[in-house]
Design an enzyme around this catalytic site. Sequence first.
Site, mmCIF file in Angstrom:
data_model
loop_
_atom_site.group_PDB
_atom_site.id
_atom_site.type_symbol
_atom_site.label_atom_id
_atom_site.label_comp_id
_atom_site.label_asym_id
_atom_site.label_seq_id
_atom_site.Cartn_x
_atom_site.Cartn_y
_atom_site.Cartn_z
ATOM 1 N N ASP A 192 0.724 -1.483 -0.053
ATOM 2 C CA ASP A 192 0.052 -0.037 0.104
ATOM 3 C C ASP A 192 0.675 1.553 0.100
ATOM 4 O O ASP A 192 1.916 1.075 0.616
ATOM 5 C CB ASP A 192 -1.073 -0.025 1.418
ATOM 6 C CG ASP A 192 -2.124 0.905 1.230
ATOM 7 O OD1 ASP A 192 -2.264 1.484 -0.022
ATOM 8 O OD2 ASP A 192 -2.967 1.277 1.990
ATOM 9 N N ASN A 195 -10.967 -2.650 -5.233
ATOM 10 C CA ASN A 195 -10.123 -1.888 -6.229
ATOM 11 C C ASN A 195 -11.012 -1.385 -7.625
ATOM 12 O O ASN A 195 -10.603 -0.611 -8.336
ATOM 13 C CB ASN A 195 -8.786 -2.277 -6.424
ATOM 14 C CG ASN A 195 -7.746 -2.138 -5.088
ATOM 15 O OD1 ASN A 195 -6.972 -2.826 -4.759
ATOM 16 N ND2 ASN A 195 -8.333 -0.889 -4.398
HETATM 17 C C1 IPE Z 1 -5.749 -2.814 -0.160
HETATM 18 O O1 IPE Z 1 -5.097 -1.476 -0.501
HETATM 19 C C2 IPE Z 1 -5.457 -3.651 -1.542
HETATM 20 C C3 IPE Z 1 -4.272 -3.744 -2.089
HETATM 21 C C4 IPE Z 1 -2.956 -3.333 -1.641
HETATM 22 C C5 IPE Z 1 -4.383 -4.264 -3.528
HETATM 23 P P1 IPE Z 1 -6.242 -0.300 -0.628
HETATM 24 O O2 IPE Z 1 -5.515 1.039 -0.855
HETATM 25 O O3 IPE Z 1 -7.185 -0.549 -1.725
HETATM 26 O O4 IPE Z 1 -6.781 -0.317 0.852
HETATM 27 P P2 IPE Z 1 -7.955 0.631 1.604
HETATM 28 O O5 IPE Z 1 -9.156 0.595 0.648
HETATM 29 O O6 IPE Z 1 -7.130 1.826 1.902
HETATM 30 O O7 IPE Z 1 -8.196 -0.337 2.889
HETATM 31 C C1 IPE Z 2 -1.500 0.217 -3.307
HETATM 32 O O1 IPE Z 2 -1.318 1.682 -3.412
HETATM 33 C C2 IPE Z 2 -1.715 -0.229 -4.727
HETATM 34 C C3 IPE Z 2 -3.240 -0.730 -5.130
HETATM 35 C C4 IPE Z 2 -4.036 -0.819 -4.101
HETATM 36 C C5 IPE Z 2 -3.527 -1.224 -6.197
HETATM 37 P P1 IPE Z 2 -2.585 2.812 -3.453
HETATM 38 O O2 IPE Z 2 -2.828 3.106 -4.853
HETATM 39 O O3 IPE Z 2 -3.578 2.287 -2.495
HETATM 40 O O4 IPE Z 2 -1.951 4.054 -2.778
HETATM 41 P P2 IPE Z 2 -2.551 4.999 -1.731
HETATM 42 O O5 IPE Z 2 -3.137 4.087 -0.508
HETATM 43 O O6 IPE Z 2 -3.633 5.674 -2.510
HETATM 44 O O7 IPE Z 2 -1.453 5.679 -1.189
HETATM 45 MG MG MG Z 3 -4.192 2.458 -0.714
#
Ligand code: IPE
Ligand code: IPE
Ligand code: MG
Length: 246
Positions: A21, A69
């Site tokens: 993340d 997602n």
């Molecule tokens: C969790 O990350 C899913 C992945 C790392 C693929 P998100 O960024 O989607 O999680 P939330 O929604 O903030 O909990």
């Molecule tokens: C994790 O990084 C990747 C996926 C969930 C696909 P994020 O895209 O969630 O990054 P933040 O949480 O917005 O920083």
């Molecule tokens: Mg995230």
Amino acid sequence: MDLKENIHIDKLPKHIAIIMDGNGRWAKQKGMLRAFGHENGTKAVRETVEASAELGVENLTLYAFSTENWNRPKLEVQTLMKLLVSSLKKEIKTLQDNNIKLSAIGNLNTLPKKVYKELHEVINSTKSNNRMTLTLALSYGSREEILNTVKEISIKVKKNIISPDKIDESIINEHLYTQNLPDVDLLIRTSGEQRISNFLLWQIAYAELYFTNILWPDFKKKHLYEAIIEYQKRERRFGKTSEQLS
Ligand code: IPE
Ligand code: IPE
Ligand code: MG
């Protein structure tokens, strides 16, 4: 002293799972678009896969895309899917050279055809590799996984293939996407968030949880070593007392 030397190789977690993340925030800090964060996130994937295989970790599972997602802006979803295809194409040789088997969990039928096809090509061509199993969680949601399990078992009960009083944890395990994987020993989440976000709920029942503020694109080998060292300092009691363990 090198961090790596502080790791007890005989006490490695058999299964490490990572919620990768923080790509978006990493890019934002640099005044760049979210896509730039995702691109750089693939470098951290490579570092982590390499470091895990070098150490001798048997199973590494990476949360790459959740069922939730799909609700992101269309363009971001497209970018992530494109990145997935290009990374698979690029990394196949590294997987072969390092004897790593690729696997995937999730509702894979919902992936775009191109991703599905590339994914299965790599899974197929690495299926006899046995140094480490790298599992990608794609379009993965733990509740959906459990729901499917319940449905599949119910159908078997209805057809008299399974008797209800024979349903136990191992039958449930056999029906989860993670079938052949052992329970998670160490769950890592980057970016400072301290939540599970619908990842491997059943499989992390007794996992050690490790949260770090590092944003995923900045995650390097040394960060994995730090997580493993911390894991090895913990006492996993599984309900027993400390005295019983020694
Ligand atoms: C969790 O990350 C899913 C992945 C790392 C693929 P998100 O960024 O989607 O999680 P939330 O929604 O903030 O909990
Ligand atoms: C994790 O990084 C990747 C996926 C969930 C696909 P994020 O895209 O969630 O990054 P933040 O949480 O917005 O920083
Ligand atoms: Mg995230």
